[in-house]
Structures are given as C-alpha cells and as structure tokens.
Design an enzyme around this catalytic site. Sequence first.
Site, short mmCIF file in Angstrom:
data_model
loop_
_atom_site.label_atom_id
_atom_site.label_comp_id
_atom_site.label_asym_id
_atom_site.label_seq_id
_atom_site.Cartn_x
_atom_site.Cartn_y
_atom_site.Cartn_z
N LYS A 277 -11.96 -1.61 7.51
CA LYS A 277 -11.32 -2.56 8.42
C LYS A 277 -11.81 -2.38 9.85
O LYS A 277 -12.36 -3.28 10.43
CB LYS A 277 -9.79 -2.40 8.39
CG LYS A 277 -9.17 -2.43 7.00
CD LYS A 277 -9.44 -3.71 6.24
CE LYS A 277 -8.66 -3.72 4.93
NZ LYS A 277 -9.11 -4.81 4.05
N ASP B 61 -1.30 6.58 6.48
CA ASP B 61 -2.43 5.80 5.99
C ASP B 61 -2.72 4.70 7.00
O ASP B 61 -2.08 3.65 6.99
CB ASP B 61 -2.10 5.19 4.62
CG ASP B 61 -3.17 4.20 4.16
OD1 ASP B 61 -4.23 4.11 4.81
OD2 ASP B 61 -2.93 3.52 3.14
N TRP C 234 0.82 -1.22 0.00
CA TRP C 234 0.00 0.00 0.00
C TRP C 234 0.84 1.26 0.00
O TRP C 234 0.47 2.27 -0.63
CB TRP C 234 -1.00 -0.02 1.17
CG TRP C 234 -2.00 -1.13 0.94
CD1 TRP C 234 -2.04 -2.35 1.56
CD2 TRP C 234 -3.03 -1.16 -0.06
NE1 TRP C 234 -3.05 -3.12 1.03
CE2 TRP C 234 -3.67 -2.42 0.04
CE3 TRP C 234 -3.48 -0.24 -1.01
CZ2 TRP C 234 -4.74 -2.79 -0.79
CZ3 TRP C 234 -4.55 -0.60 -1.83
CH2 TRP C 234 -5.17 -1.86 -1.72
#
Lengths: 328, 328
Positions: A163, A139, A69
């Site tokens: 999440k 992030d 990511w």
Amino acid sequence: MSVMEQSHRGKRFIAMAARTEADLRELAAIPDDYAVLFLQGGATQHFAQIPMNLAGEGDGADYIVNGHWGAKAASEAAPYVRVNVAADSKADDYRRLPPRAEWKLDPRAAYVHYTPNETIHGVQHHDIPDVGEVPLVADMSSDILSAPLDVRRYGLIYAGAQKNIGPSGLVLMIVRRDLLARATRPMAKIFRYAEQAANDSMLNTPNTWGWYLAGLTFQWLKAQGGLAAMAERNRVKAERLYAAIDGSGGYYRNAIDLAARSRMNVPFTLHDNALDAPFLAESEAAGLIALKGHKALGGMRASLYNAVPLEAVDALVAFMRDFAARHG
Amino acid sequence: MSVMEQSHRGKRFIAMAARTEADLRELAAIPDDYAVLFLQGGATQHFAQIPMNLAGEGDGADYIVNGHWGAKAASEAAPYVRVNVAADSKADDYRRLPPRAEWKLDPRAAYVHYTPNETIHGVQHHDIPDVGEVPLVADMSSDILSAPLDVRRYGLIYAGAQKNIGPSGLVLMIVRRDLLARATRPMAKIFRYAEQAANDSMLNTPNTWGWYLAGLTFQWLKAQGGLAAMAERNRVKAERLYAAIDGSGGYYRNAIDLAARSRMNVPFTLHDNALDAPFLAESEAAGLIALKGHKALGGMRASLYNAVPLEAVDALVAFMRDFAARHG
C-alpha cells in the site's frame, strides 16, 4: 546490472539495505532498541508468525477486531495462541470502532493486537489505544508512513509493503528488541524474528527488488517533507473527498462513524445501486481506476494512499459532481 | 500501469497468472494431477513448510544430504518431522554423491528429500534416484528448468526463483495433488499448500512482480526451444568450462567426482591461492563478475544458469587461458 541480478551478499546490496534502514529510522524516529526487519510472506503470514514469536505455549493474546483484517489476524493466530477477542465491532458491521472503555483486556495477555486502519471497511483509529504494560501489536499494512509514528507506544508494528511502501512480497516490521527473546517454542530458524534481526533480515535471500523499491519510497518521503507533511496532505485529501460525499445531498453516502473515518480508504455507495455500473464504466473511462468496492461490501472505494496526489482526489470529486448532475 | 500497481484480483493479473501457469505446464509437461504454486518465503521457508504439510505428527522423513543446502533442509525440518539422514557425503567434503546403494531409506518415511544440484559445492545428480513408492521431494532451486523435467518421478518439486526463474522473493512449487491432503496438524491456513492450491496461490497478496517476471522467463524458454534445447546448451557450456579447467595442467582445479559435476555451478581453485586476488580483480575488470567462491570453500565459482549465454563461458575460458599465460 539491476538490483535483481546482484547478490544480496554483495557490497552494493548491503550498502543499499543499510541506507534504506537508516532512512526509515530517520523518517519514523525509530529508537535503537527497536529492530527493523524486511521480511517475506505478506502480513497474513505474520498473523501466524507473531504469536509463534511473541507468545509462549499456553499463553493468551488479546485481539481487537474492527474489520475484516483484524478478524483474519485473530483466526490465523488461533493455532499458536489462546485468542481472546477483547473487543469486536462486527455487530455494528464495523462502521464504528469498539469503544476503548468496553475492551475486555487481560492484563496477563502476551500482547494486544489491533488493526489501526481497516482497508475494506474504511475505519481507522486516530489515537493509539492505551493498553498499559502489555505490548501493543499493530498491523499497519494500509496506513504505515501515512502520518508520524510514535514507535515507543508499540511493541511491534508490521505492514505488507503493497500500500504505502513498495511492491507486494515484502513485509516491514519494527519490533522492540527485548520481545525477540520470547520465541522459545520449537520452530524452524526461518520463522524466528530474533534470527532475522541477528542476520539483518538476510537469513535467506530476501525480496531484493521489493527492498530496493522500499528504499526509493523512503527517499521520496524524505523529499516530500517527511511523515508530518504526508499526514497533512493525507488529511486534506480525505477531507475533500468526505466533503464531496457529505455535501451530495445523499447522492453519495459513507456510513462510517465520523470519528472513525479512514484517511486511507473511503468506501461509499450511490443512492441507487443501479448507478454502480455506469459510475464504474464512466470513471474508468475518465482515467479514475480501481474504484470498485470490495465484494464483501459492494459500492465504491477510493484509496488515498501516500502515492495518490491531491490532484487525483480533485479529479475524482469533479467527476462525482459531474456524474450526479448528468444522472440526476 | 505497471503490474506492481495492479490488483492481483484484477482481470489482467489473473489472466497473466493463468498464462504463466499454462506456459510452465507446457514447458515442463506437468500432468493435471500436479498443482503449480507460486509462493513466498524462499526455499528456506519451505524446508520447514514441507514437513508441516507432507508429514503427520510423529512421522519420519528421509533426507539425502550431498551439500550445504541439503543439510540446511534437514535442520529446518527437524522441528516438524523425525529427520532420518539416510545418506550424507559430508565425510567426502561433498565432493561426490552418496552412492544410491548406501542410502538407508525407511520404507515408512513420509517422503525422501534431496537436493539435485548443490549451488555451493557444485555437485549434481544426473539421474533421478529411485526411492520406490515413497514420494520424492526435490529442492531444485539451482537447476530447475535447466533440462527436461520428468515430473511423475516426484511427489513435490520446489525452487526459489532467483537462479533460473526470476527475481528473489518467489518460490515455484509443483506438487502431486493427493499429497496436499496430508496436512492434518494444527497450523495457520497461510501455511497450508492445499489452501494455496485451492486459491490459485492467492490466499494473500502474492509477489506480483516476481510472478510476472517468471512468466516472461517461461515465454523466453519456449522461444529458445524449450527445456531440451536448454539442456543441450547447458551441457555444452559446462563441458567447455570443465575442459578448460582439466586441460590447464593443474593451473585450475575442480575436485568434484566426474560423475557428479554440476552443469550449473562450477567451483574451481587456482594452483596457488595467492593468485585469487589478482584473478578476481582482473576478471572483474574484464567484465566477468561474481566469480568469487562461497566463503565456506574459497576459490572461484562460475554459475552457468540458463541466463548465461555460451559467449560468456567462452569469454571466461579465454580469460582463464590468458591469465594463466600472464601469471605463469
């Protein structure tokens, strides 16, 4: 009438939104000089919007890449800012974090971006890196609200909701208000965080259902004892699973540097990948679902997000012992 | 397990998404050379993304402005394309449509953008304008699926979901595939419609809940007899309400040009605005909610989206007659 049928301009929705923000501010001890935004587009869209908002044209930004990511964040930022990959652990297959001493930070960078927890690779920063006066951008899609937040250490925190917060289609952002003035390049109003902050994240119709469910999650987190209680619970969950892996005599393996093991995502392999298919079939039959690892890595991955109870980890550990005994 | 708990990469979600697209293609007779996308950001974000994708740097685009949303679309597009407002009915307070003969279209325009139905002002195009070979782009947020669609007449159709499709946080887009190749300027992948089309709208995690509910709506529309049946029902609903207004001897008024009256949004005023407060209080007490007009116009507004049954219109008409009789 469901929240999905109500106008986001109506009194009931506005009151819900205000209560949701207040609950989050209390949970995460968010100072007043930080704005809280409820946005759309997923974290991926904000890989692009963050440089649009935080960097002037021609500016550079530092990216710490310790997994899939982080690499994607750098790639999506590239059309909008001069990306400097200040540290990258790809050569180690992202099994450890790039040591802080080796980061090649630029003191003139508009910001430093990093990914505290990498969902696919299962590595996590357990300390907040010191990057001096340059705003730190995190992030936190896969570890937000899993432990107390020291908001003052960051310029901007953002997280896709799916999440630890609520359903997909919502992004939570916590941003120091002074940084909002940096967005000077030409762009549509809808992309300007300052406009969203000035309009309580309702510059256009928000994801009302996602926002409402986020509010229920924040209430639930408060009822659980807050983020310190969640951190302790998450620590115990992760320890039990890693102990089962490490204590299996090599039947199960996790290759991540001990200091960087994630408490949210635990990838592991079986000693013989011919056992992957029966492991997945039998675990699913036992009610332990979605254990298949990311296609980039293969093997297994157990995600231990806030919503996963300790009992689920115990059930997985018991299944793993039983599977190893039966398949020898 | 709820759709909100499932991975969008899982078999069940992929199958649901494929069925949803197939149902929509059947309902709206969408040809194969048009892609169907399920996006985030609301229509407002696509006010900006459409010129990013459909216009090269330096290109111009024509905008037909017949209400609040068309004006906003032009304003949000301005950082990305040379906006030519080819027609504007603001001088008429948006009470009529700018006559087609007066549109100052540029044959070299990248596209012509218009808003077939204006939610706030209650005006609607009942015919698709002929703009020659230039692709026609339509913001159908408030009238999509309210009548049969002649997709071939458009280059791109888009709609925020929250009126006729499903919950907010989802945008439906139908776009001619050849137009996707136009996005040549530097931008993040997440903003490129071609990338979303190539990835079945799953370049990142989509709004899974919104997508699922859109699918249920499409199934419901098929069960209702499809878009022709919806159009007939919507025609009858609108006619009954306009007849009640026009037949009230001036007690209620709708000032929109007869040819441009919307079948989705019916704004009306009472002959004395001192009656607004009792009208709103009493209608709400009678279970007729959200009738307050947009703050820009005042008065009342009844929205007659697909989900509103004929019985609700009859109840509103009966209430309006009763209110007029009681308040004289």
